[in-house]
Design an enzyme around this catalytic site. Sequence first.
Site, PDB file in Angstrom:
ATOM      1  CB  VAL A   1      -2.141 -18.348  -2.985  1.00 26.61           C
ATOM      2  CG1 VAL A   1      -1.956 -17.917  -1.527  1.00 26.61           C
ATOM      3  CG2 VAL A   1      -2.964 -19.618  -3.066  1.00 26.61           C
TER       4      VAL A   1
ATOM      5  CB  THR B   1      -6.260  -6.464   0.999  1.00 26.91           C
ATOM      6  OG1 THR B   1      -5.805  -6.989  -0.248  1.00 26.91           O
ATOM      7  CG2 THR B   1      -5.879  -7.441   2.096  1.00 26.91           C
TER       8      THR B   1
END
Length: 321
Positions: free
Chosen positions: A207, A178
Amino acid sequence: MTTHPIALAIHGGCGTLPKAEMSEAEWAEAKADLALSLKAGWAVLGKGGTAVDAVEAAVLVMEDSPHFNAGHGAAFNADGEHELDASIMDGSNLAAGALCCVKRIRNPVSAAKALMRQGDPLLLAGPAGDTFAEAEGLDMVENEYFSTDRRRKNLSSMKIRELVGSASEASEAEKHGTVGAVARDRDGHLAAATSTGGYTNKPPGRVGDSPIIGAGTYARDGRCAVSGTGKGEFFIRYCIGHEIASLMAYKGLSLEEATRQAIAELTTHKIGAGLVAVGADGSIVAPYNSEGMYRGWITPDGFVHVATHGEVELAGQVEAA
């Protein structure tokens, strides 16, 4: 009007490869991109720009770099496609924008900011997010644009692990990744932004925490701004970003102690996790529990610091705060 020293920190994910798995040239490129990200965000802050614009600028650089799991270089899902998540939050008024499972937006963080500026809705999913970004005139690309050879190898590796039952033994680098940024501007306002391709071989439609406000991304003036990286399902369960802000507000903990406690909670689940955070006073922390975490910050004297594993390196100097 009172001005405040500016502050900026970034991460490129705690899914850092073991040092032996990339050449010295590749490590140098990754660190150079971390430095470019920091300089982009710092340039905004140095000119009196907002924390929101600064975190967007910093994340944009990492989304465009093949070395991080966001934008170009994002992980593949189980169908061999890229589904991207991103969010941004303004600590001055708690405004936020987020997208999940988008496939064609070159820079999802910019779409998240555009959605935040619109004001409502806060979160768009899938094709609706792509349609919104296109209508906003943002750069759109084919899904293949996000692909890199390293991510293809990661997908093959995870599919083999799945077949032989060793998926749980995969390294953080094979699984996650990320990017994120946190900042304080001259007006003392805080902001956070996070962007990701999720984890390799994830089910289509999954998600993570990155687009969930209060989980992977949170900013609130007077408290802190946080951007996380790691196994998103646990960041969501613990509402890590909001938890850190609450520990500071309700228990009076320092930013360092609040983030330490939050990472400790995640560590009990034996998951790799990390984050960057900036406090209302401009203090910066970047804790993690994995082998490494791409990370960086600029100190008030203008020195640019970047790191991948334990050792922090000096990567130049910019104009002091």
